[in-house]
Write an enzyme that holds these catalytic residues in place. Structure first.
Site, mmCIF file in Angstrom:
data_model
loop_
_atom_site.group_PDB
_atom_site.id
_atom_site.type_symbol
_atom_site.label_atom_id
_atom_site.label_comp_id
_atom_site.label_asym_id
_atom_site.label_seq_id
_atom_site.Cartn_x
_atom_site.Cartn_y
_atom_site.Cartn_z
ATOM 1 N N LEU A 19 -12.000 41.903 28.028
ATOM 2 C CA LEU A 19 -10.568 41.833 27.742
ATOM 3 C C LEU A 19 -10.316 41.602 26.255
ATOM 4 C CD1 LEU A 19 -9.246 39.695 30.734
ATOM 5 C CD2 LEU A 19 -9.434 42.185 30.553
ATOM 6 N N GLY A 54 -18.770 35.729 33.000
ATOM 7 C CA GLY A 54 -18.383 34.517 32.298
ATOM 8 C C GLY A 54 -17.307 34.861 31.287
ATOM 9 N N GLY A 55 -16.445 33.904 30.971
ATOM 10 C CA GLY A 55 -15.379 34.190 30.028
ATOM 11 C C GLY A 55 -14.489 35.296 30.537
ATOM 12 N N ASP A 56 -14.285 36.319 29.712
ATOM 13 C CA ASP A 56 -13.391 37.412 30.091
ATOM 14 C C ASP A 56 -14.148 38.722 30.266
ATOM 15 O OD1 ASP A 56 -14.057 37.708 27.467
ATOM 16 O OD2 ASP A 56 -12.054 38.157 26.746
ATOM 17 N N GLU A 57 -15.423 38.660 30.590
ATOM 18 C CA GLU A 57 -16.220 39.867 30.822
ATOM 19 C C GLU A 57 -16.417 40.086 32.317
ATOM 20 O OE1 GLU A 57 -19.047 40.729 26.971
ATOM 21 O OE2 GLU A 57 -19.913 39.697 28.685
#
Length: 225
Positions: A72, A114-117
């Site tokens: 993102l 993880g995160g926005d992946e």
């Protein structure tokens, strides 16, 4: 006249013991199944996590599949502007939209690294990764409400790769990540497909970080040249 039927004491204890044992075993099996599910599931989105993706890709090792990595754009700005609850709300909706893209494809998996992946992979005898990536971008086209009365546009850097049977899944992920980072380096909001005729990249000890460092260096050199 009521006749009482009394079980022998030993028989009653044995029956109660068997019932208790059966219930205990069922409870333990249920907790074990739940623990196994949690071990491969992202708690926020309900998608597979990295371990779940690894397991799913191992199951696809003997067949060709399309792999798309979604990173993102400007996700941090959502967190910074509206708070982490808004960021979580965005991720949950993005996960739902991307999952809908492959919901009718047997064997497909969607995972949050993880995160926005987010990564999705689905069996595909023909190289259709570019079409799959375009479907993902289309699914994210409509703004997402992150707070009451607040909707934000969603943009993503997407890397796509068609993986032939027998290829190393870590190399496939590295290729998709490099393609997504190429989009990110150009400003985001787009897709790059790994050349289906080119070999997948070799994976070093810290593959994704290393490849991103190299891409950033190339970008700097290109700007300063």
């Amino acid at each position: 006249m009521i006749t009482e039927i009394l079980l022998p004491a030993a028989g009653a204890v044995s029956l109660l013991g068997n019932v208790w044992a059966a219930r205990t075993v069922r409870g333990l099996r249920g907790r074990l199944a739940e623990a196994r599910r949690r071990a491969v599931t992202d708690p926020l989105t309900g998608l597979a996590n990295r371990a779940g993706l690894t397991r799913a890709l191992a199951g696809m090792a003997d067949e060709s599949y399309d792999l798309v990595l979604v990173d993102l754009d400007k996700f941090k700005q959502v967190n910074d502007t509206y708070g982490h609850a808004a960021g979580d709300r965005l991720l949950v909706e993005v996960a739902a939209r991307i999952s809908a893209v492959v919901e009718d494809i047997d064997g497909a998996v969607v995972a949050r690294l993880g995160g926005d992946e987010i990564v999705l992979a689905c069996p595909s005898p023909a190289p259709l990764a570019q079409i799959l990536g375009a479907d993902v971008i289309a699914a994210l086209a409509e703004p997402i409400e992150v707070a009451d009365g607040v909707a934000v546009p969603v943009r993503a850097s997407v890397g796509a790769v068609h993986v032939t049977a027998g290829e190393d899944s870590s190399r496939a992920l590295a290729a998709a990540d490099a393609a997504a980072y190429e989009v990110k380096a150009r400003g985001g909001d787009g897709m790059v497909e790994h050349n289906v005729l080119a070999a997948l990249p070799e994976v070093e000890q810290r593959p994704l970080a290393r490849m991103r460092e190299m891409a950033a260096l190339v970008r700097v050199l290109g700007v300063t040249a």
